[in-house]
Design an enzyme around this catalytic site. Sequence first.
Site, short mmCIF file in Angstrom:
data_model
loop_
_atom_site.label_atom_id
_atom_site.label_comp_id
_atom_site.label_asym_id
_atom_site.label_seq_id
_atom_site.Cartn_x
_atom_site.Cartn_y
_atom_site.Cartn_z
N ASP A 208 -38.34 52.16 -69.02
CA ASP A 208 -37.41 51.03 -69.10
C ASP A 208 -36.30 51.11 -68.06
O ASP A 208 -35.38 50.28 -68.06
CB ASP A 208 -36.78 50.95 -70.50
CG ASP A 208 -37.64 50.16 -71.49
OD1 ASP A 208 -38.44 49.31 -71.05
OD2 ASP A 208 -37.49 50.40 -72.71
N ARG B 280 -34.42 56.09 -74.22
CA ARG B 280 -33.72 55.64 -73.01
C ARG B 280 -32.47 56.48 -72.70
O ARG B 280 -31.80 56.22 -71.69
CB ARG B 280 -33.33 54.16 -73.13
CG ARG B 280 -34.53 53.22 -73.24
CD ARG B 280 -34.14 51.76 -73.00
NE ARG B 280 -33.73 51.53 -71.62
CZ ARG B 280 -33.21 50.39 -71.17
NH1 ARG B 280 -33.04 49.38 -71.99
NH2 ARG B 280 -32.85 50.27 -69.89
N ARG C 265 -27.42 46.77 -80.53
CA ARG C 265 -27.36 47.94 -79.65
C ARG C 265 -25.94 48.49 -79.49
O ARG C 265 -25.69 49.63 -79.81
CB ARG C 265 -27.94 47.59 -78.28
CG ARG C 265 -29.41 47.11 -78.30
CD ARG C 265 -30.36 48.22 -78.59
NE ARG C 265 -31.74 47.82 -78.63
CZ ARG C 265 -32.58 47.82 -77.59
NH1 ARG C 265 -32.14 48.19 -76.42
NH2 ARG C 265 -33.83 47.45 -77.74
N HIS D 283 -29.85 41.92 -77.02
CA HIS D 283 -28.75 42.14 -76.07
C HIS D 283 -28.09 40.79 -75.81
O HIS D 283 -28.78 39.77 -75.74
CB HIS D 283 -29.28 42.64 -74.71
CG HIS D 283 -29.55 44.11 -74.62
ND1 HIS D 283 -30.64 44.61 -73.94
CD2 HIS D 283 -28.87 45.19 -75.08
CE1 HIS D 283 -30.61 45.94 -73.99
NE2 HIS D 283 -29.56 46.32 -74.69
N CYS E 131 -31.85 41.46 -66.78
CA CYS E 131 -32.05 42.85 -67.22
C CYS E 131 -32.32 43.76 -66.04
O CYS E 131 -31.97 44.94 -66.06
CB CYS E 131 -33.23 42.95 -68.18
SG CYS E 131 -33.04 42.06 -69.70
N1 ARG Z 1 -37.24 47.57 -73.34
C1 ARG Z 1 -35.83 47.51 -73.02
C2 ARG Z 1 -35.01 47.79 -74.27
O1 ARG Z 1 -35.38 47.33 -75.31
C3 ARG Z 1 -35.47 46.18 -72.44
C4 ARG Z 1 -34.06 46.10 -71.96
C5 ARG Z 1 -33.70 44.76 -71.41
N2 ARG Z 1 -32.44 44.76 -70.81
C6 ARG Z 1 -31.50 43.84 -70.99
N3 ARG Z 1 -30.43 43.91 -70.26
N4 ARG Z 1 -31.59 42.92 -71.92
O2 ARG Z 1 -34.02 48.47 -74.22
#
Ligand code: ARG
Length: 279
Positions: free
Chosen positions: A78, A103, A149, A178, A272
């Site tokens: 990612d 991550r 998040r 997000h 993203c």
């Molecule tokens: N697979 C990543 C996650 O879930 C995607 C992140 C996407 N980034 C964003 N800025 N929305 O963390």
Amino acid sequence: MSVMPVMEPSTARTALRRHFLMCRPEHFAVTYAINPWMDPARGADAGKAVEQWEALRAAYLALGHEVSLIDPIEGLPDMVFAANGALVVGGRAYGARFTHAERQAEGPAYAAWLKENGFAEVLEPQHTNEGEGDFLTLDHVILAGTGFRTDLAAHQEAQEFLGRPVVTLRLVDPRFYHLDTALFPLGGGNVAYFPGAFSSGSRAVLERLFPEAILASEADAAVLGLNAVCDGRNVVINAEATELIGTLKDRGYEPLPVDLSELRKAGGGPKCCTLELRA
Ligand code: ARG
């Protein structure tokens, strides 16, 4: 009384040159699921992702923006989503601290790049936050998402470190985990957003702050149409967001449709993939 839509001429919109940081998706894959878009059984094709990402990068360069690159790291599929790597405002970088173990190593990697590339002030955060995924910077205010998040405490930490007012917005739909999946700044102190992604209190805050906002439909949000990058005039946006693209044109913006369908399999779009470095 007949109500005519206000058609502003596109010449009224001014593009400002941006500096972006991006990460080529050489090691891109969908091997775990940390949002509803991800399906490890379906997977994703890194080669196709690189092709689409190269077109995104070419679009920024064609618009006159500067693009810096951070080396991708094997085992961090990612990492292409550079927006999550930090929040950089006024030359100061508020570091990321990821929610999920998968991550976590990206935070220090982005912080190290910033330190090596002229950003002396990089704060290692105390609180969980996913950088520009949940912090969107306007001229006078930073909009900050929470609910999936980024911790509320990180909003205060960012405000204190950056010296900019931070306004909290609560996300309620797991597809829009997000803030940058549900809202993007248009420049000139305005935004576009999908109201259904927000709590009722946060919707009221958005209505009060942005009476002129562009409201997007659920169909446009569901193709990550709100995960767009606007330089004040041009809007780099997922091609499938057709209704929103039409509205942007009517309001005097220049939409630039891109195909990032492979990256959407991980829940990401143009924004993203893009971290803005604000000097
Ligand atoms: N697979 C990543 C996650 O879930 C995607 C992140 C996407 N980034 C964003 N800025 N929305 O963390």
